[in-house]
Design an enzyme around this catalytic site. Sequence first.
Site, mmCIF file in Angstrom:
data_model
loop_
_atom_site.group_PDB
_atom_site.id
_atom_site.type_symbol
_atom_site.label_atom_id
_atom_site.label_comp_id
_atom_site.label_asym_id
_atom_site.label_seq_id
_atom_site.Cartn_x
_atom_site.Cartn_y
_atom_site.Cartn_z
ATOM 1 N N CYS A 67 -69.956 13.526 25.553
ATOM 2 C CA CYS A 67 -69.097 13.671 26.737
ATOM 3 C C CYS A 67 -69.397 12.553 27.737
ATOM 4 O O CYS A 67 -70.425 11.915 27.696
ATOM 5 C CB CYS A 67 -69.378 15.007 27.407
ATOM 6 N N ARG A 124 -66.761 6.690 24.217
ATOM 7 C CA ARG A 124 -67.736 7.714 23.787
ATOM 8 C C ARG A 124 -67.055 8.803 22.963
ATOM 9 O O ARG A 124 -67.713 9.660 22.387
ATOM 10 C CB ARG A 124 -68.415 8.333 25.011
ATOM 11 N N TRP A 163 -66.441 15.965 24.530
ATOM 12 C CA TRP A 163 -66.559 15.855 23.064
ATOM 13 C C TRP A 163 -67.025 17.241 22.633
ATOM 14 O O TRP A 163 -68.209 17.596 22.788
ATOM 15 C CB TRP A 163 -67.582 14.786 22.704
ATOM 16 N N ASN A 170 -72.766 17.400 29.968
ATOM 17 C CA ASN A 170 -72.857 16.749 28.664
ATOM 18 C C ASN A 170 -74.137 17.271 28.027
ATOM 19 O O ASN A 170 -75.205 17.195 28.620
ATOM 20 C CB ASN A 170 -72.929 15.223 28.823
ATOM 21 N N GLY A 171 -74.024 17.852 26.827
ATOM 22 C CA GLY A 171 -75.233 18.354 26.155
ATOM 23 C C GLY A 171 -74.985 19.741 25.588
ATOM 24 O O GLY A 171 -73.851 20.182 25.443
ATOM 25 N N GLU A 230 -77.174 3.258 -0.852
ATOM 26 C CA GLU A 230 -76.714 3.054 0.540
ATOM 27 C C GLU A 230 -77.128 1.674 1.038
ATOM 28 O O GLU A 230 -76.344 0.983 1.691
ATOM 29 C CB GLU A 230 -77.282 4.144 1.436
ATOM 30 N N LYS A 267 -74.430 -1.118 2.381
ATOM 31 C CA LYS A 267 -74.527 -1.733 3.706
ATOM 32 C C LYS A 267 -74.536 -3.259 3.612
ATOM 33 O O LYS A 267 -73.863 -3.939 4.389
ATOM 34 C CB LYS A 267 -75.794 -1.223 4.413
ATOM 35 N N GLU A 280 -70.954 -4.407 2.641
ATOM 36 C CA GLU A 280 -69.878 -4.249 3.640
ATOM 37 C C GLU A 280 -70.153 -5.042 4.911
ATOM 38 O O GLU A 280 -69.230 -5.299 5.676
ATOM 39 C CB GLU A 280 -69.626 -2.772 3.945
ATOM 40 N N HIS A 297 -82.562 -0.672 -18.983
ATOM 41 C CA HIS A 297 -81.425 -0.422 -19.884
ATOM 42 C C HIS A 297 -80.304 -1.440 -19.672
ATOM 43 O O HIS A 297 -79.132 -1.129 -19.831
ATOM 44 C CB HIS A 297 -80.911 1.006 -19.657
ATOM 45 N N LYS A 307 -62.513 2.234 9.631
ATOM 46 C CA LYS A 307 -63.514 3.250 9.954
ATOM 47 C C LYS A 307 -63.215 4.550 9.220
ATOM 48 O O LYS A 307 -64.108 5.237 8.770
ATOM 49 C CB LYS A 307 -63.545 3.520 11.462
HETATM 50 C C1 AGP Z 1 -69.867 3.537 5.304
HETATM 51 O O1 AGP Z 1 -70.576 2.504 5.980
HETATM 52 C C2 AGP Z 1 -68.425 3.142 5.073
HETATM 53 N N1 AGP Z 1 -67.813 2.813 6.287
HETATM 54 C C3 AGP Z 1 -67.674 4.131 4.195
HETATM 55 O O2 AGP Z 1 -68.309 4.139 2.938
HETATM 56 C C4 AGP Z 1 -67.584 5.603 4.677
HETATM 57 O O3 AGP Z 1 -68.845 6.210 4.572
HETATM 58 C C5 AGP Z 1 -66.603 6.350 3.754
HETATM 59 O O4 AGP Z 1 -65.331 5.768 3.917
HETATM 60 C C6 AGP Z 1 -66.524 7.852 4.035
HETATM 61 O O5 AGP Z 1 -66.089 8.066 5.351
HETATM 62 P P1 AGP Z 1 -66.169 9.559 5.951
HETATM 63 O O6 AGP Z 1 -67.606 9.930 6.003
HETATM 64 O O7 AGP Z 1 -65.532 9.446 7.302
HETATM 65 O O8 AGP Z 1 -65.399 10.457 5.019
#
Ligand code: AGP
Length: 610
Positions: A2, A27, A75, A101-102, A483, A487, A490, A506, A605
């Site tokens: 918030c 935010r 939020w 907020n909290g 992961e 990272k 991407e 393998h 996103k």
């Molecule tokens: C993660 O860094 C990516 N931006 C992407 O893999 C993301 O995690 C994936 O698109 C899933 O998104 P969501 O958690 O909003 O479903």
Amino acid sequence: MCGIIGYTGHRPAVPLVVEGLRRLEYRGYDSSGVCFAQNNELRVVRAEGKLRLLEDKLAVMEHSLATTAMGHTRWATHGAPTEDNAHPHRSSKGDLCLVHNGIIENYQECKSSLIAKGFRFSSETDTEVLVNCVADERAPGGSLLEAFARALRKAIGAYAVALISPEEPDTVYAARHSAPLLLGVGAGENFVASDIPAFLPYTRDVVFLKDGEIVRITPSSWEVFSLEDLRPIAKQPRRIEWDLQSAQKGGFRHFMLKEIYEQPRAVTDCAAGRVDAALLDARVPELDALPFPGRLRIVACGTSFHAGLWAMPLIESWAGIPTAVEIASEFRYRDPLLTPDELVLVISQSGETADTLAALRIARHKGCRVLGLCNALGSSIAREADVVIYTQAGPEISVASTKAMSSQMIVLLLMALHWGKAGGALPGETLRQAVTGISTLPSLLESALPGIQAEARTFAARYSSCDGMFFLGRGQCYPLALEGALKVKELSYIHAEGYAAGEMKHGPIALIEPAFPSFFLAPHDELFPKTKSNLEEVQARRGPVIALTNPPRPGMELRADDIWILPEAWGPLEAFLLLPALQLFSYEAATYLGKDVDQPRNLAKSVTVE
Ligand code: AGP
């Protein structure tokens, strides 16, 4: 999270406060409201949705004489994002107004006691309980400051709050505990706010408040007191030279870095109301609405899939629930075989990922109950799941998911504890160790992050010129390796592959050569000896090795081209030190290579398309 802004001074307060809320929009929020003092009465105006809906309501009201006001963007955590639940909240006695907020963890018992005293409520929020607690603490002839302090001392949880009373229409009270709140000191005007952008155009003189401090501002004065005993505290304003955008990033260069450093806070917020450090207990109340699952199917995409993969062994070993984890884009097209006793858990930060949403709908069509784990309240997945659990990590702005993953992992670990207790499979010592570890994790992370970032910067400079690299791990480190590789791909656009370390022989080991580095996740866990053997297999073929491990101890030595020492944590909590190291390596590599950190090419996103 918030947003709060409070103002008292010589300007028209309502437009200033709304403008301040607009600068806090980053935010994230789903409703908003303002309270202003005019002709010695308080007016409250609130609206669901975006700020322009609030502005539409204000446009037809008279508020030009108001020079004291406060505003809030919500939020939602307790209660849906409706107008009734929007802030400010007004007490049913004494006409006090409060924004917050909290999370107030003990709001339910406070609410019962207040109802017994004749207080009335119109919302589901913990905030409305808090403002009525203040009203309840008003003693005849006593000061509002004393009542405010008494109420806050009884509150358990996290809060940044601002309060206005019709009895003191040019005064704003505020306080903070485990949530951000700042003072802006102006000429003939003063501000309180969640973050600097809210008042940056009017003053650059900021007083940073600490937990347990309570403030009182008027147009001509600002005072800070100790919440404990109302002893005055001398504070010095600091001059802030940031521009607006860097202020929205809290002084960090990118949202991604800000969100990596928000992970200690995310862990704290995630555990709020679910972990009892005093009783060494943990529970996830939302799970009480579901029968104990015979089987569990976790379905997600990207980073959320990696979080689910990490949790799978915990859920199986701690709760005894057979668990499978699938990528949503595969699950949705293969006509999966699901049994009625199978609970489908869909994990999604945004709650809008098309493949994951499709998986939810298929599971429901096949008669399964669906549990959603989301960060965005009111998102499609949150609405369509039978039950939803929120990670409460606050909005994640950067395309690269960071704090969302660590908050998902915390909730998943707590779910394993909850089901483990319910099903009787969980050893008591495991529960105690886990709760102790989670309770101390935020401070451990807080202190470790700067050092981890420094090491990440060194390794990024050394390895960012490579054409490709491996991330390798066993057990809980395998999903983390996936992961880490995601990272790097991407953010720095370098090809990186995450692999189960035991699988190297393998085939993939054919890639090893001096120009192809391998990052080994090698904490001192029970698989360390096996991981060490895989590491030595790579070294035998002259492949450079960077080992992420714990401080050396007898029998746990490692030789590598680079050793990246990370603080040790209990069992699965080790992941919460390894994960930021991987995130920071990819961040530093991207900045070293001059990439667009917060908006990498080709990415969105929330992937709302197939
Ligand atoms: C993660 O860094 C990516 N931006 C992407 O893999 C993301 O995690 C994936 O698109 C899933 O998104 P969501 O958690 O909003 O479903």
